[in-house]
Motif scaffolding. Structure first.
Motif, PDB file in Angstrom:
ATOM      1  N   UNK A 176       0.856  -1.178   0.000  1.00 45.59           N
ATOM      2  CA  UNK A 176       0.000   0.000   0.000  1.00 45.59           C
ATOM      3  C   UNK A 176       0.895   1.230   0.000  1.00 45.59           C
ATOM      4  N   UNK A 177       0.510   2.270  -0.696  1.00 42.81           N
ATOM      5  CA  UNK A 177       1.396   3.423  -0.840  1.00 42.81           C
ATOM      6  C   UNK A 177       0.910   4.654  -0.076  1.00 42.81           C
ATOM      7  N   UNK A 178       0.041   4.441   0.932  1.00 39.39           N
ATOM      8  CA  UNK A 178      -0.482   5.589   1.673  1.00 39.39           C
ATOM      9  C   UNK A 178       0.232   5.808   2.996  1.00 39.39           C
ATOM     10  N   UNK A 179       1.195   4.948   3.333  1.00 36.61           N
ATOM     11  CA  UNK A 179       1.935   5.088   4.572  1.00 36.61           C
ATOM     12  C   UNK A 179       1.157   4.692   5.809  1.00 36.61           C
ATOM     13  N   UNK A 180      -0.050   4.172   5.640  1.00 34.99           N
ATOM     14  CA  UNK A 180      -0.905   3.841   6.786  1.00 34.99           C
ATOM     15  C   UNK A 180      -1.073   2.341   6.991  1.00 34.99           C
ATOM     16  N   UNK A 311      19.060   1.764  -6.073  1.00 32.65           N
ATOM     17  CA  UNK A 311      19.048   1.853  -4.630  1.00 32.65           C
ATOM     18  C   UNK A 311      17.725   1.536  -3.971  1.00 32.65           C
ATOM     19  N   UNK A 312      16.821   0.873  -4.692  1.00 35.96           N
ATOM     20  CA  UNK A 312      15.496   0.604  -4.127  1.00 35.96           C
ATOM     21  C   UNK A 312      15.224  -0.883  -3.948  1.00 35.96           C
ATOM     22  N   UNK A 313      15.466  -1.683  -4.988  1.00 38.06           N
ATOM     23  CA  UNK A 313      15.162  -3.109  -4.936  1.00 38.06           C
ATOM     24  C   UNK A 313      16.332  -3.914  -5.476  1.00 38.06           C
ATOM     25  N   UNK A 314      16.314  -5.201  -5.176  1.00 40.16           N
ATOM     26  CA  UNK A 314      17.358  -6.109  -5.656  1.00 40.16           C
ATOM     27  C   UNK A 314      16.721  -7.363  -6.226  1.00 40.16           C
ATOM     28  N   UNK A 315      17.145  -7.720  -7.443  1.00 41.41           N
ATOM     29  CA  UNK A 315      16.818  -9.020  -8.003  1.00 41.41           C
ATOM     30  C   UNK A 315      17.942  -9.968  -7.614  1.00 41.41           C
ATOM     31  N   UNK A 316      17.576 -11.124  -7.093  1.00 49.06           N
ATOM     32  CA  UNK A 316      18.540 -12.175  -6.779  1.00 49.06           C
ATOM     33  C   UNK A 316      18.172 -13.410  -7.570  1.00 49.06           C
ATOM     34  N   UNK A 317      19.160 -14.074  -8.139  1.00 49.69           N
ATOM     35  CA  UNK A 317      18.940 -15.335  -8.837  1.00 49.69           C
ATOM     36  C   UNK A 317      19.803 -16.389  -8.173  1.00 49.69           C
ATOM     37  N   UNK A 318      19.239 -17.564  -7.959  1.00 53.55           N
ATOM     38  CA  UNK A 318      19.904 -18.643  -7.233  1.00 53.55           C
ATOM     39  C   UNK A 318      20.181 -19.774  -8.209  1.00 53.55           C
ATOM     40  N   UNK A 334      15.806  -2.869  -0.646  1.00 55.80           N
ATOM     41  CA  UNK A 334      17.107  -2.512  -0.070  1.00 55.80           C
ATOM     42  C   UNK A 334      17.083  -1.085   0.477  1.00 55.80           C
ATOM     43  N   UNK A 335      15.864  -0.547   0.625  1.00 61.11           N
ATOM     44  CA  UNK A 335      15.732   0.834   1.078  1.00 61.11           C
ATOM     45  C   UNK A 335      14.475   0.977   1.933  1.00 61.11           C
ATOM     46  N   UNK A 336      14.559   1.762   2.970  1.00 56.91           N
ATOM     47  CA  UNK A 336      13.372   2.066   3.767  1.00 56.91           C
ATOM     48  C   UNK A 336      12.440   2.953   2.954  1.00 56.91           C
ATOM     49  N   UNK A 337      11.189   2.546   2.881  1.00 59.40           N
ATOM     50  CA  UNK A 337      10.186   3.290   2.117  1.00 59.40           C
ATOM     51  C   UNK A 337       8.999   3.575   3.028  1.00 59.40           C
ATOM     52  N   UNK A 338       8.874   4.812   3.555  1.00 59.19           N
ATOM     53  CA  UNK A 338       7.780   5.120   4.477  1.00 59.19           C
ATOM     54  C   UNK A 338       6.397   4.914   3.865  1.00 59.19           C
ATOM     55  N   UNK A 339       6.258   5.151   2.562  1.00 66.69           N
ATOM     56  CA  UNK A 339       4.946   5.036   1.935  1.00 66.69           C
ATOM     57  C   UNK A 339       4.447   3.591   1.945  1.00 66.69           C
ATOM     58  N   UNK A 340       5.333   2.645   1.639  1.00 68.06           N
ATOM     59  CA  UNK A 340       4.926   1.240   1.591  1.00 68.06           C
ATOM     60  C   UNK A 340       5.275   0.493   2.873  1.00 68.06           C
ATOM     61  N   UNK A 341       5.999   1.153   3.783  1.00 69.38           N
ATOM     62  CA  UNK A 341       6.447   0.571   5.046  1.00 69.38           C
ATOM     63  C   UNK A 341       7.374  -0.619   4.827  1.00 69.38           C
ATOM     64  N   UNK A 342       8.147  -0.562   3.757  1.00 70.50           N
ATOM     65  CA  UNK A 342       9.162  -1.581   3.507  1.00 70.50           C
ATOM     66  C   UNK A 342      10.471  -1.180   4.162  1.00 70.50           C
ATOM     67  N   UNK A 343      11.236  -2.195   4.578  1.00 69.50           N
ATOM     68  CA  UNK A 343      12.547  -1.977   5.172  1.00 69.50           C
ATOM     69  C   UNK A 343      13.585  -2.752   4.380  1.00 69.50           C
ATOM     70  N   UNK A 344      14.849  -2.384   4.459  1.00 70.27           N
ATOM     71  CA  UNK A 344      15.894  -3.153   3.770  1.00 70.27           C
ATOM     72  C   UNK A 344      15.849  -4.619   4.199  1.00 70.27           C
ATOM     73  N   UNK A 345      15.893  -5.492   3.206  1.00 68.83           N
ATOM     74  CA  UNK A 345      15.843  -6.921   3.478  1.00 68.83           C
ATOM     75  C   UNK A 345      14.470  -7.530   3.354  1.00 68.83           C
TER      76      UNK A 345
END
Length: 355
Positions: A176-180, A311-318, A334-345
């Motif tokens: 969600x992109x509203x930060x809530x 500096x936002x996301x990472x594609x990994x291939x195994x 790979x970046x903290x995003x307040x709008x989506x509440x994502x954290x690195x990792x």
């Protein structure tokens, strides 16, 4: 919904959906009608737990309809064609798909958030936990990608041809992109499909390791839905050209190369020769870096290689370090995003390729 279109660079621009009625009341009714269409399509893409899964043909129709309703510029008949605007990730005012995914993956992410609504009756998180990031196993040695590619090339003449269809276990995160709202999660979805020369096929849906639904698709279904209709090439150069026809951004970009490979592996299971070509192409990508030895989502030992995007996301291939076989792909923040509440990792999506 305040619909946005997110282009390849990740920049959000106003949606190109047609403007609708000019008066306020009519515009609201027009918008609500289209919202109902979109939500109905999304809900159908996420059947209740006890219900059978959608056929691949019906899912493709819903994806095309959804992208047409949201973007308004690509007709449903064109939406699944390689390189069309519908293959670009989209963002909703209330729901943001992952920023860098193919249409199939983006639709899965959109559906993931609706699954949260359907299962909980609200915007709260479902009971399913998001997966932890892959953990590098320091007890094993990191194997350079060039070494894995050489091992795959040595096996290129081994028996086995590429075939249409995959056995895939996948998971996606609704954002969600509203930060809530916290990101929504959904159950793991596992399917196996096989296709014949006339476009007929069989699609199986798994739950807890057993088949819970089996659908037989009519002639022409493969041609209607597939992006990669021709058999993948068996040389590195040929494979590079093959992916570039699907997405010109793959030229000189490790990130979009992995993105295109992920799309291919939703439709094809490569043989040893195609595996060698894929690995050889990956080894030529200077910004695809070794992350180290890991165990994939199926518990198999592999080597992980990753590439970051702005500096936002990472594609990994195994990859299997001995054969070069592709075991899985994974998209993470790979970046903290307040709008989506994502954290690195935070894991946003993963695909595990089985059989």
């Amino acid at each position: 919904m305040n619909a946005l279109f997110r282009n390849r660079s990740g920049a959000a621009t106003p949606s190109s959906r047609p403007a609708g009625p000019s008066n306020e009341e009519g515009n609201r009714e027009w918008q609500e009608a289209r919202d109902r269409i979109e939500l109905a399509a999304l809900r159908e893409m996420v059947p209740p737990p006890a219900a059978p899964g959608l056929s691949s043909a019906r899912r493709a129709d819903l994806e095309a309809q959804l992208m047409y309703e949201i973007n308004g510029t690509v007709a449903p008949s064109e939406a699944a064609k390689p390189g069309s605007a519908a293959r670009r990730p989209l963002a909703f005012g209330w729901l943001t798909p992952v920023r860098s995914m193919s249409l199939g993956a983006a639709a899965a992410v959109v559906a993931a958030a609706v699954a949260g609504i359907a299962l909980t009756g609200s915007s709260g998180q479902t009971a399913v936990a998001a997966p932890a990031p892959l953990k590098v196993e320091n007890s094993r040695a990191t194997v350079p990608l060039a070494t894995v590619a050489k091992r795959a090339a040595a096996r290129a003449d081994s028996p086995g041809a590429a075939h249409r269809g995959t056995h895939i276990r996948e998971w996606a995160l609704g954002l969600w992109d509203d930060g809530k709202h916290k990101p929504e999660v959904m159950p793991v979805y596992e399917t196996r499909d096989r296709w014949n020369a006339d476009g007929t096929g069989e699609v199986e849906v798994f739950k807890d390791g057993r088949v819970v639904d089996r659908t037989h698709e009519p002639a022409g279904t493969w041609e209607k839905n597939a992006d990669f209709r021709s058999t993948p090439p068996t040389t590195v150069r040929g494979f590079a050209d093959y992916l570039a026809k699907y997405d010109p951004n793959t030229r000189g970009s490790a990130y979009w190369t992995v993105d295109a490979v992920e799309g291919l592996l939703r439709e094809w299971t490569p043989g040893p020769a195609q595996t060698a070509a894929i690995d050889g192409l990956l080894a030529q990508q200077s910004d695809l870096c070794a992350l180290g030895p890991v165990k994939d989502r199926a518990g198999r030992e592999g080597q992980a290689y990753g590439v970051n995007f702005k500096g936002t996301v990472r594609w990994t291939i195994i990859l299997d370090e001995h054969t070069g076989r592709i075991l899985g792909t994974e998209l993470s923040s790979i970046k903290t995003d307040p709008k989506t509440q994502l954290k690195p990792g935070d894991v946003e999506q993963y695909d595990t390729y089985l059989d």
